[in-house]
Design a protein around this motif. Structure first.
Motif, PDB file in Angstrom:
ATOM      1  N   GLY A   1       0.816  -1.206   0.000  1.00  0.00           N
ATOM      2  CA  GLY A   1       0.000   0.000   0.000  1.00  0.00           C
ATOM      3  C   GLY A   1       0.852   1.260   0.000  1.00  0.00           C
ATOM      4  N   MET A   2       1.964   1.229   0.742  1.00  0.00           N
ATOM      5  CA  MET A   2       2.882   2.367   0.771  1.00  0.00           C
ATOM      6  C   MET A   2       3.501   2.592  -0.610  1.00  0.00           C
ATOM      7  SD  MET A   2       6.474   2.793   2.842  1.00  0.00           S
ATOM      8  CE  MET A   2       7.177   1.437   1.920  1.00  0.00           C
ATOM      9  N   LEU A   3       3.947   1.521  -1.243  1.00  0.00           N
ATOM     10  CA  LEU A   3       4.527   1.642  -2.587  1.00  0.00           C
ATOM     11  C   LEU A   3       3.490   2.129  -3.594  1.00  0.00           C
ATOM     12  CD1 LEU A   3       6.757  -1.565  -2.709  1.00  0.00           C
ATOM     13  CD2 LEU A   3       7.492   0.806  -2.408  1.00  0.00           C
ATOM     14  N   GLY A   4       2.259   1.650  -3.472  1.00  0.00           N
ATOM     15  CA  GLY A   4       1.188   2.111  -4.347  1.00  0.00           C
ATOM     16  C   GLY A   4       0.868   3.580  -4.143  1.00  0.00           C
ATOM     17  N   THR A   5       0.936   4.036  -2.906  1.00  0.00           N
ATOM     18  CA  THR A   5       0.709   5.456  -2.614  1.00  0.00           C
ATOM     19  C   THR A   5       1.792   6.307  -3.247  1.00  0.00           C
ATOM     20  OG1 THR A   5      -0.377   4.879  -0.532  1.00  0.00           O
ATOM     21  CG2 THR A   5       0.421   7.139  -0.756  1.00  0.00           C
ATOM     22  N   LEU A   6       3.034   5.863  -3.140  1.00  0.00           N
ATOM     23  CA  LEU A   6       4.147   6.570  -3.795  1.00  0.00           C
ATOM     24  C   LEU A   6       3.942   6.608  -5.307  1.00  0.00           C
ATOM     25  CD1 LEU A   6       7.102   5.030  -1.787  1.00  0.00           C
ATOM     26  CD2 LEU A   6       6.589   7.459  -1.922  1.00  0.00           C
ATOM     27  N   ALA A   7       3.556   5.474  -5.882  1.00  0.00           N
ATOM     28  CA  ALA A   7       3.355   5.403  -7.333  1.00  0.00           C
ATOM     29  C   ALA A   7       2.201   6.296  -7.784  1.00  0.00           C
ATOM     30  CB  ALA A   7       3.096   3.956  -7.758  1.00  0.00           C
ATOM     31  N   ALA A   8       1.078   6.232  -7.074  1.00  0.00           N
ATOM     32  CA  ALA A   8      -0.083   7.044  -7.460  1.00  0.00           C
ATOM     33  C   ALA A   8       0.239   8.529  -7.377  1.00  0.00           C
ATOM     34  CB  ALA A   8      -1.276   6.710  -6.578  1.00  0.00           C
ATOM     35  N   THR A   9       1.019   8.922  -6.394  1.00  0.00           N
ATOM     36  CA  THR A   9       1.385  10.325  -6.249  1.00  0.00           C
ATOM     37  C   THR A   9       2.261  10.792  -7.403  1.00  0.00           C
ATOM     38  OG1 THR A   9       1.266  10.097  -3.847  1.00  0.00           O
ATOM     39  CG2 THR A   9       2.454  12.013  -4.693  1.00  0.00           C
ATOM     40  N   ALA A  10       3.143   9.952  -7.859  1.00  0.00           N
ATOM     41  CA  ALA A  10       4.091  10.338  -8.906  1.00  0.00           C
ATOM     42  C   ALA A  10       3.542  10.167 -10.321  1.00  0.00           C
ATOM     43  CB  ALA A  10       5.368   9.511  -8.775  1.00  0.00           C
ATOM     44  N   MET A  11       2.565   9.308 -10.515  1.00  0.00           N
ATOM     45  CA  MET A  11       2.060   9.012 -11.860  1.00  0.00           C
ATOM     46  C   MET A  11       1.358  10.213 -12.487  1.00  0.00           C
ATOM     47  SD  MET A  11       0.507   5.187 -11.265  1.00  0.00           S
ATOM     48  CE  MET A  11      -0.136   4.986 -12.914  1.00  0.00           C
ATOM     49  N   PRO A  12       1.551  10.425 -13.792  1.00  0.00           N
ATOM     50  CA  PRO A  12       0.860  11.536 -14.453  1.00  0.00           C
ATOM     51  C   PRO A  12      -0.536  11.165 -14.976  1.00  0.00           C
ATOM     52  CG  PRO A  12       2.455  10.591 -15.948  1.00  0.00           C
ATOM     53  CD  PRO A  12       2.601   9.860 -14.638  1.00  0.00           C
ATOM     54  N   GLN A  13      -0.983   9.942 -14.791  1.00  0.00           N
ATOM     55  CA  GLN A  13      -2.265   9.516 -15.358  1.00  0.00           C
ATOM     56  C   GLN A  13      -3.413   9.618 -14.354  1.00  0.00           C
ATOM     57  OE1 GLN A  13       0.378   7.308 -15.321  1.00  0.00           O
ATOM     58  NE2 GLN A  13       0.825   6.736 -17.412  1.00  0.00           N
ATOM     59  N   TRP A  14      -3.626  10.784 -13.766  1.00  0.00           N
ATOM     60  CA  TRP A  14      -4.790  10.974 -12.910  1.00  0.00           C
ATOM     61  C   TRP A  14      -6.022  11.224 -13.770  1.00  0.00           C
ATOM     62  CZ3 TRP A  14      -5.393  11.968  -7.375  1.00  0.00           C
ATOM     63  CH2 TRP A  14      -4.311  11.499  -6.634  1.00  0.00           C
ATOM     64  N   ARG A  15      -5.880  12.075 -14.758  1.00  0.00           N
ATOM     65  CA  ARG A  15      -6.967  12.387 -15.701  1.00  0.00           C
ATOM     66  C   ARG A  15      -6.434  12.127 -17.098  1.00  0.00           C
ATOM     67  NH1 ARG A  15     -10.604  16.667 -14.126  1.00  0.00           N
ATOM     68  NH2 ARG A  15     -10.143  17.637 -16.119  1.00  0.00           N
ATOM     69  N   VAL A  16      -7.170  11.348 -17.874  1.00  0.00           N
ATOM     70  CA  VAL A  16      -6.737  10.962 -19.221  1.00  0.00           C
ATOM     71  C   VAL A  16      -7.776  11.453 -20.219  1.00  0.00           C
ATOM     72  CG1 VAL A  16      -6.166   8.991 -20.692  1.00  0.00           C
ATOM     73  CG2 VAL A  16      -5.600   8.923 -18.273  1.00  0.00           C
ATOM     74  N   SER A  17      -7.302  11.938 -21.362  1.00  0.00           N
ATOM     75  CA  SER A  17      -8.225  12.473 -22.361  1.00  0.00           C
ATOM     76  C   SER A  17      -9.234  11.414 -22.783  1.00  0.00           C
ATOM     77  CB  SER A  17      -7.463  13.006 -23.575  1.00  0.00           C
ATOM     78  OG  SER A  17      -6.670  11.985 -24.146  1.00  0.00           O
ATOM     79  N   ALA A  18     -10.470  11.859 -22.948  1.00  0.00           N
ATOM     80  CA  ALA A  18     -11.564  10.972 -23.340  1.00  0.00           C
ATOM     81  C   ALA A  18     -11.806  11.124 -24.831  1.00  0.00           C
ATOM     82  CB  ALA A  18     -12.828  11.318 -22.559  1.00  0.00           C
ATOM     83  N   HIS A  19     -11.975  10.028 -25.504  1.00  0.00           N
ATOM     84  CA  HIS A  19     -12.283  10.029 -26.938  1.00  0.00           C
ATOM     85  C   HIS A  19     -13.716   9.533 -27.077  1.00  0.00           C
ATOM     86  CE1 HIS A  19      -8.038  10.757 -27.417  1.00  0.00           C
ATOM     87  NE2 HIS A  19      -7.778   9.654 -26.743  1.00  0.00           N
TER      88      HIS A  19
END
Length: 183
Positions: A17-35
Motif C-alpha cells: 500500500g505504501m509503494l502504491g501510494t508513492l506510485a499514485a502520487t508520482a504518476m501523471p495519469q490521474w486524468r486521461v483524455s476521453a475520446h
C-alpha cells in the motif's frame, strides 16, 4: 501464532500500500483524455497528473512538462498534492512503526504493553493513511465523472479516469486492510 501471521500479513499489505501510494502520487495519469466522438481520429492522448501534464503522440512519443509555478495551480490541485504528500509521509512512518512492532513482538522485559503500543500505533497510522489516500483519489474520480456527463463541458475537455486513480484506490484498500489487521 495467528497473531504473528496477522502482523506479517499487515506488514506486507502496508508495504504494498505504501509503494502504491508513492506510485499514485508520482504518476501523471490521474486524468486521461476521453475520446467520445465516433468519427474522431486519435493521434494524441493527454495525461494530467499532480505534478505534470503529458502528451502521448501515436503511442510512440511522450512529452511531459512539469507545472511551471506552484502559485499558478488551482486550489483543488494544491489540496490534492498536499493530501497525497501527507499520505506518503504517513505511510512511510506507519510502515517503519509496523516493522518495529513485528521485530519486537517476541516476549521481552518490557512486556506486552510496549509491544501492543507499537502494534496499535501502526494500525492507526495505516488506517489514517488509507483514508488520506482515499479522499483525493475519490475526489478526483468524482470530479471526472461529473464533468464527463456535464453537457456544458466541451468534448475536447472531457477526461476519463486514469491509471493512477485505480492504483490509489487499491493502495487505500491495502492500507485500510493493514490497519484493520494491526488493530
Amino acid at each position: 501464532m495467528s497473531c504473528c501471521v496477522l502482523q506479517i500479513a499487515g506488514l506486507v499489505f502496508g508495504g504494498v500500500g505504501m509503494l502504491g501510494t508513492l506510485a499514485a502520487t508520482a504518476m501523471p495519469q490521474w486524468r486521461v483524455s476521453a475520446h467520445v466522438e465516433a468519427n474522431l481520429v486519435v493521434f494524441e492522448s493527454i495525461w494530467e497528473g499532480l505534478w505534470m501534464d503529458c502528451i502521448s503522440q501515436l503511442g510512440l512519443r511522450l512529452q511531459c512538462k512539469l507545472y511551471d509555478s506552484v502559485l499558478a495551480l488551482p486550489p483543488p490541485l494544491e489540496a490534492l498534492r498536499a493530501l497525497m504528500c501527507l499520505a506518503v509521509l504517513l505511510a512511510i512512518v506507519a510502515f517503519l512503526v509496523a516493522i518495529v512492532g513485528v521485530k519486537y513482538s517476541q516476549p521481552s522485559k518490557e512486556g506486552p504493553q510496549a509491544i501492543s503500543t507499537f502494534i496499535l500505533a501502526a494500525g492507526v497510522a495505516f488506517l489514517l493513511t488509507g483514508g488520506l489516500v482515499l479522499v483525493p483519489v475519490s475526489w478526483t474520480g468524482g470530479a471526472i465523472v461529473r464533468d464527463f456527463y456535464d453537457p456544458a463541458v466541451p468534448v475536447p475537455l472531457k477526461r476519463e479516469l486514469g491509471a493512477a486513480l485505480y492504483v490509489g484506490w487499491a493502495s487505500s484498500a491495502l492500507l485500510l486492510a493493514a490497519g484493520a489487521m494491526y488493530c
